[in-house]
Design a protein around this motif. Structure first.
Motif, PDB file in Angstrom:
ATOM      1  N   ALA A 214       0.883  -1.164   0.000  1.00  0.00           N
ATOM      2  CA  ALA A 214       0.000   0.000   0.000  1.00  0.00           C
ATOM      3  C   ALA A 214       0.914   1.205   0.000  1.00  0.00           C
ATOM      4  N   ARG A 215       1.135   1.748  -1.179  1.00  0.00           N
ATOM      5  CA  ARG A 215       2.134   2.802  -1.337  1.00  0.00           C
ATOM      6  C   ARG A 215       1.517   4.044  -1.938  1.00  0.00           C
TER       7      ARG A 215
ATOM      8  N   PRO B  81       6.747   6.015   0.403  1.00  0.00           N
ATOM      9  CA  PRO B  81       6.523   5.264   1.628  1.00  0.00           C
ATOM     10  C   PRO B  81       5.637   4.057   1.373  1.00  0.00           C
TER      11      PRO B  81
ATOM     12  N   TYR C 183       3.040   1.447   3.229  1.00  0.00           N
ATOM     13  CA  TYR C 183       2.208   1.296   4.417  1.00  0.00           C
ATOM     14  C   TYR C 183       1.695  -0.126   4.586  1.00  0.00           C
ATOM     15  N   GLY C 184       1.877  -0.960   3.601  1.00  0.00           N
ATOM     16  CA  GLY C 184       1.400  -2.328   3.696  1.00  0.00           C
ATOM     17  C   GLY C 184       2.409  -3.207   4.407  1.00  0.00           C
ATOM     18  N   GLY C 185       2.157  -4.528   4.390  1.00  0.00           N
ATOM     19  CA  GLY C 185       3.075  -5.452   5.039  1.00  0.00           C
ATOM     20  C   GLY C 185       3.045  -5.290   6.539  1.00  0.00           C
ATOM     21  N   SER C 186       4.100  -5.771   7.205  1.00  0.00           N
ATOM     22  CA  SER C 186       4.072  -5.843   8.664  1.00  0.00           C
ATOM     23  C   SER C 186       4.501  -4.544   9.331  1.00  0.00           C
TER      24      SER C 186
ATOM     25  N   PHE D 212       5.627  -0.054   8.543  1.00  0.00           N
ATOM     26  CA  PHE D 212       5.837   1.026   7.596  1.00  0.00           C
ATOM     27  C   PHE D 212       7.321   1.107   7.242  1.00  0.00           C
ATOM     28  N   THR D 213       7.617   1.267   5.978  1.00  0.00           N
ATOM     29  CA  THR D 213       9.010   1.489   5.584  1.00  0.00           C
ATOM     30  C   THR D 213       9.054   2.550   4.502  1.00  0.00           C
ATOM     31  N   LEU D 214      10.212   3.141   4.354  1.00  0.00           N
ATOM     32  CA  LEU D 214      10.414   4.101   3.287  1.00  0.00           C
ATOM     33  C   LEU D 214      11.117   3.362   2.158  1.00  0.00           C
TER      34      LEU D 214
ATOM     35  N   ASP E  41      17.037   0.801   8.522  1.00  0.00           N
ATOM     36  CA  ASP E  41      17.226   1.941   9.421  1.00  0.00           C
ATOM     37  C   ASP E  41      17.787   3.170   8.723  1.00  0.00           C
TER      38      ASP E  41
END
Lengths: 397, 397, 397
Positions: free
Chosen positions: C45-46, C63, C65-68, C70-72, C155
């Motif tokens: 979900a990007r 960014p 928003y999906g999966g386990s 949030f990641t950039l 990170d």
């Protein structure tokens, strides 16, 4: 207006709408009840993207940045085959609770009633829904991962193999009689049935309006102490909720009841017990400045303006709600010294709509819990209940 | 330009602005100082939504996706009753430090000075602010949850019941004399006062330009070892910061001083000690290509273009800053072998503005710490100081 | 269309594009293989922001928003000095794997092949790239933090001081012959070389199509038990990947091979072993409705419409892929009872493009692992392999 900002293609068949919701709250606890932490709280901070393609495809995308961690509230794709057949896939509000399904911007009081502690929130799955008779009858049926009482789907995946089925119908029987005092009546019923086989199937705890824990599952760790990490859900889970609202001019009323039957296992190796918890609520409001009340908020006739000397709209709201935890949970599935077996709660509030986009509100909420009588209460929420003033500054578009 | 992209309603009374800030850095540590990890770093990656409704309501919404975790930087609602009375509610930069209040895009050097280790960052609360005399005098007063030195409000709620009060005035006394060399002078003072009763009231550690820890609270765990998790804040906290800047043509100067008095308890059951830490900094810049320096960045007269053979603007910057930790912290509240009692730092840098939106920069920063003399230094940062080259590629709009 | 929604300045030199990608999946495991958890999954979900300033500056901001969590995914700034010289700084897909570099929206099958378990994903660094001969030859070279097999940079910083160098060339030798059956041929090679000195340099585990773990490094904890937290990477790491695709009318073919040589240390104090793992895949597709296949998706000639009775485009896809783990890992660096030394996987799927923006798909994937023969398999994935049906509802714009 409150419909956001829109980017459209030349022929208007593709549209993207940017919306937002922000709620900056504060919480002040009276000494007569259990003291929560007096705080300024960033309750909700959401950006919403809604889109439409070729007129029949829609999507919704709602990340939440407020609260204690970022979560994805909604992310779904829909196809509108016909008004009576709309397919929706992804994450969205499970078709169940009436107040749950209302936009978070238009809830009458700051924090939801006990119903929200039982009715499921967001879930992931597939839903078929639509309207018949010009909107007089709405329905939704769907298959979802399934969630515990008051929960949203965690981690964007399921915690077990079993799925839950939801169904809901909601009628506006007098919708076509536009001038009738009954035109604003809506009445319906929702149900869910499935199986849950992990701790995700249990409530994370029933809470007060001030977000303090009133009840939580816990069982004996073998040394005579209650441990909230031991109980788990094993087996069937079903819920039923009759629900109705009524709006007539400045007056609004919303009432719902929910019962949830679950199967809770105190500890590994023990049998699951069948537990039925119930809640109900009645919320009512009166728009003092005469505008129409509605399920979708109030639009002030004269928005706030320093130059024109206008103030916007004011609304008085009140709510009574009640939760009843199955007596069988004590003392095996919950600590009678800390968890309530029953609680009543009431709240009154004033909502000030400066414009449709900007609302300030202040509530007083009181919770009166009842203990099971099996042990002397030691938890302060159980002993003293809660008296809390909640304020909110909200912007929605 | 750098004001983002705007969506407006037909009458322009409602506007939504989409903005962004991205900073892709790198860090290279010289062997003469303590070695941090040479890295490419995604320092900041922000999308910003700013909106305006009916001309008097504003909101701001700034999630941060860079760094080690997602955080919500700003989320607030404002009402502009008058230029001299603007109410702001939610999360935003506390009205305190002059460099802190500058946009993160326009800081002269890559990483902030020691002042930022003491001045509070974002907080949640309510602020009244505005301008008098055509912008010659600005003020802000507010009530906030309160945060420890250099911190932002964690978890979008408070960590204790007590609130902090902030007040700041800042004057441009010669603003009306447009041609005067003094027109670009700004001078002010800020203060805060409150109580903090948890570890959140303490600094998370004072850091070097290269983001290595220079000082952190720690106390004896009973076995003679220092444990950073033991000290906590209990009691009053207040800060004062005189501050000024001066811009004249290509020349810029920014200076500020901050003192913070806190009450730190080494360990449960012990008394809190009153601790006063101080820092100051002077930053200066010269735009080599002649454009005007300002608190809000540099706009190149001839933006970078391969076709036209133009290069944009270049700016030389330099900074000296100093931090002084209360001597009383050693040896009860901090490890004298690892934490500095004092440190000086200086940096020089070159900023290349290709356009206003795109800036490349490279800095050299050196930190020279001083130990308390109570123990032989063993921490490499304390022993060797730090020499670091920082680069940044920035886009802002 | 699928290029998002655009905000532009009057002279079109500044543009901001809003895009999105959402994938709502489901996974259903057959009893003939290892049972994963049957789930509805929010896979991706990007929201994507892409911008252009003064025609030569670009940025990208993605960014997830999906999966386990949030990641950039992407955050980078680019300067287009010339078609043959484009500088890119920040976080983006490392220039390596052909399927990895394809948009996540246009992958033929729902989950990637074994190649993606070895080819690096996103990394942070600096890249110079561009095209020669009117796009007949593309190249990228770059310096990055460096990541382990199949990993993205964690990170937003590096885990060690050493950097990795990447280089890739990809040619379309017959691009200028527009009517030739060879015009759609692309062929290239990519390589990377660097050092990794932490656990981040190791794969997090090679997975099946159903996202179950097939192989993971583990070593003896001294008590005879395998512990996955003990092995670490110490030393050089290099990878090579020859790669090609071929598109002709409705037919598409993509093939790649990758070999990765790493240095894995079983335990502190022991020597690192040199380990070489390999994978390859062949993916092919046929657009049943006759539209052109391509690396960038399928555009249906007659999009789905209830009114017009049109259905969109259908595509049949198939893939065979294979992974081969170095035999030397057993039994010192991996548990022979749980990790596979080799696995073959095949999948067939049907993709339904209702419009270019909306795609539904269903796959069947089967994984057949081979054990090392050093111990009787106990892990169910190793013993039984996997049979899984994956579905996806995708919206991309």
């Amino acid at each position: 207006d409150d419909k956001g900002f829109t980017l459209a293609s030349a022929d208007d068949s593709n549209r993207l709408r940017l919306r937002g919701l922000m709620q900056a709250d504060s919480r002040w606890y009276g000494d007569g009840g259990a003291k929560g932490r007096d705080s300024f709280v960033l309750r909700r901070a959401r950006v919403m993207l809604e889109g439409q393609f070729s007129n029949i495809f829609r999507f919704q995308f709602v990340p939440e940045y407020g609260g204690s961690s970022f979560t994805l509230m909604d992310a779904n794709v829909a196809i509108d085959f016909a008004p009576s057949a709309q397919l929706k896939i992804g994450k969205f509000k499970a078709p169940f609770g009436l107040a749950r399904l209302q936009s978070d911007a238009w809830a009458a009081l700051t924090e939801p009633s006990f119903i929200a502690q039982i009715a499921p929130s967001r879930d992931i799955g597939v839903q078929l829904g639509g309207s018949f008779f010009g909107g007089a009858l709405d329905y939704q049926v769907g298959v979802f991962n399934g969630v515990g009482d008051g929960r949203s789907n965690q981690d964007n995946t399921d915690s077990d193999d079993d799925k839950d089925v939801y169904a809901r119908i909601f009628a506006h029987p007098f919708k076509s009689l536009k001038d009738s005092p009954l035109a604003g009546l809506g009445i319906g019923i929702a149900g869910s049935h499935g199986r849950q086989n992990t701790r995700q199937g249990l409530t994370a705890g029933y809470r007060t309006s001030g977000q303090q824990t009133l009840f939580t599952y816990a069982s004996d760790n073998g040394a005579g102490n209650y441990d909230t990490s031991l109980p788990t859900h094993t087996g069937e889970i079903w819920r039923i909720s009759p629900q109705a609202y009524y709006y007539y001019g400045p007056f609004g009323l919303l009432a719902e009841y929910v019962t949830s039957t679950t199967h809770v296992r105190p500890n590994a190796g023990q049998d699951a017990m069948r537990i039925t918890n119930k809640a109900w609520q009645v919320t009512s409001g009166w728009v003092l400045t005469g505008e129409n009340a509605s399920y979708d908020g109030v639009t002030p006739a004269r928005p706030f303006s320093v130059e024109r000397g206008t103030w916007g709209a004011f609304e008085l709201v009140a709510r009574y709600d009640h939760i009843d935890v199955d007596n069988d949970v004590f003392p095996i599935l919950a600590n009678p010294a800390e968890s309530a077996t029953e609680a009543a709660s009431w709240g009154v509030g004033l909502n000030w709509y400066l414009t449709r986009a900007v609302r300030f509100s202040v509530d007083y909420n009181q919770t009166d819990p009842k203990d099971s009588g099996l042990a002397a209460p030691t938890g302060t929420v159980l002993k003293k209940g809660e008296k809390v003033i909640l304020t909110r500054a909200q912007i929605t578009f």
